[in-house]
Design an enzyme around this catalytic site. Structure first.
Site, PDB file in Angstrom:
ATOM      1  CB  SER A 263       1.167 -33.447   2.314  1.00  0.00           C
ATOM      2  OG  SER A 263       1.199 -34.474   1.377  1.00  0.00           O
TER       3      SER A 263
ATOM      4  CG  HIS B 260      -3.409 -34.787  -0.145  1.00  0.00           C
ATOM      5  ND1 HIS B 260      -3.070 -35.446   1.008  1.00  0.00           N
ATOM      6  CD2 HIS B 260      -2.272 -34.203  -0.599  1.00  0.00           C
ATOM      7  CE1 HIS B 260      -1.771 -35.277   1.240  1.00  0.00           C
ATOM      8  NE2 HIS B 260      -1.269 -34.518   0.283  1.00  0.00           N
TER       9      HIS B 260
END
Ligand code: GTR
Length: 433
Positions: free
Chosen positions: A273, A414
């Site tokens: 990320s 994610h």
């Protein structure tokens, strides 16, 4: 520091009328439909800014690569300073018999400016217990402190500022004992060690706390000159600072007597990320990293800016005004004016191996934009005689593809999972061992 448009840092200072003018764009819905992506033309990685074509690896190295690094520095991440004093390090804890006999553990205080009154980064290292000689390693920053990486009670609890969004494990912006092992699913230490690799990790907030304070804390002020109170519009934001910190950790590995048991020439830099964006930028500016891994890095990472899918340039600059340099604000709703796009960031890894990973439910990060960047870096790898990403179309979910560039999209959200690590370990075995 001057800002030309709104960011949380400056919205308070804007007149009401000026703020209102910014609002429609701020509330703009994210694009999640391929049909709504505006037509765009990507810059060509192999065409110099003055129009000349790059025809050889030599020209790439001597001319185009430095030009692209400068463009990314100036317009997106900001230029980081050269260290003025060498980093210093002190092993403050070690064990030859950690994790139930599977590991050797080192905890090292790294003083980023070489001074004890400057920023200190606590680095946690696990080495395979049985390894003889220096081993290859994965180096990655973590989000919640070293103690969150594994439940090992010997890990020093982070005392640094931490975002509260991590939930009950963080109290008054400090990690609590309850956070021990809370991120362990993202760090399969035993699996990494069993494959013969070391794991090296540190808390990113030790380098620069992840909030917008006008760069008064963290590493930045240590490099201000004269009356400077913040980075210039083309100077380092937080991502560039975190990447710079990764390079200082590599300095320590490179210069310590026995390399701390790690082969400095086989260090893969990895991140998830915002820290995936960081790993990519670290790999771009520091060619000592032997392999680069981007896990779900999205906007400002592997995803193409010009697609504007999911998180856009305006959106990221508004939510996180401190991540990039101020010049990046000029590209809010103006992506086509960028002199670069992110496939050229992936190309900056050439000829080193690079892996880009996406997750099916992580549409905010634009999986297709991440795939396209990985694919479109290929022509630069070809200059070096390598096959880049051997896929014409985006591969099916859970079907990794890899040449010198690797890519997968896995099921799920994610995150960093064992599935991701299984691919990274296999790729590293093939490319780095
Ligand atoms: C999100 C941000 C992303 C990504 C993510 C993370 O809020 O929009 O760009 O970086 O945070 O780092 O977890």
């Amino acid at each position: 520091m001057k800002r030309t448009c709104c960011s949380s840092r400056h919205v308070a200072a804007l007149t009401l009328a000026a703020a209102a003018a910014c609002l429609p764009a701020l509330s703009q819905e994210a694009i999640y439909d391929e049909a709504r992506i505006p037509a765009y033309t990507l810059p060509d990685a192999l065409t110099m800014a003055d129009g000349r074509k790059v025809a050889s690896a030599g020209e790439w190295r001597a001319e185009r690569r430095p030009e692209l690094v400068r463009l990314f520095e100036t317009h997106i991440y900001g230029r980081a300073p050269q260290p003025t004093t060498p980093v210093t390090a002190e092993v403050f804890e070690q064990s030859e018999d950690a994790l139930g006999g599977k590991a050797r553990r080192r905890q090292v205080a790294v003083y980023l400016t070489g001074r004890r009154d400057g920023p200190r980064v606590d680095v946690l290292i696990y080495l395979p217990r049985q390894a003889r000689g220096p081993v290859p390693a994965f180096l990655g920053l973590n989000f919640a402190g070293n103690q969150a990486v594994n439940a090992d009670p010997a890990i020093r609890l982070s005392e640094s500022w931490m975002r509260e969004s991590r939930g009950e494990n963080v109290l008054n912006n400090r990690a609590t004992e309850a956070s021990r092992g809370s991120s362990s699913s993202r760090w399969p230490v035993e699996m990494i060690l069993a494959r013969g690799y070391a794991l090296v990790t540190a808390y990113y907030g030790d380098i620069d706390p992840d909030f917008d304070d006008g760069f008064r804390n963290g590493i930045h002020p240590w490099f201000y000159t004269g009356k400077q109170t913040g980075p210039a519009p083309d100077e380092w934001g937080s991502i560039a600072a975190w990447a710079w910190g990764l390079s200082r950790i590599l300095d320590v590995i490179e210069t310590s007597n026995d390399g701390l048991g790690i082969d400095a020439k086989r260090v893969a830099v990895i991140g998830h990320s915002r820290l995936g964006k960081t790993a990519l930028w670290a790999g771009a500016v520091d060619e000592r990293f032997a392999l680069v891994i981007s896990n779900d890095s999205g906007c400002g990472g592997a995803a193409l800016n010009r697609r504007r899918f999911g998180e856009s340039v305006r959106r990221i600059n508004t939510s996180f005004p401190h991540w990039f340099c101020d010049n990046y604000l000029q590209y809010n709703d103006n992506e086509d004016a960028l002199p670069v796009d992110q496939h050229e960031l992936i190309a900056l890894m050439a000829p080193r191996p690079v892996y880009v990973a996406s997750a099916e439910e992580d549409r905010w990060a634009d999986p297709k934009g991440e795939f396209l960047s990985a694919k479109l870096a290929g022509p630069v790898y070809a200059l070096f005689g390598y096959e880049g990403l051997p896929a014409e179309e985006m591969p099916a979910v859970n079907h990794p593809v890899a040449g010198r560039i690797g890519y997968h999209i896995r099921t799920g959200k994610h995150d960093v999972t064992d599935y991701d690590w299984t691919q990274y370990l296999g790729f590293a075995d093939r490319q780095m061992k």
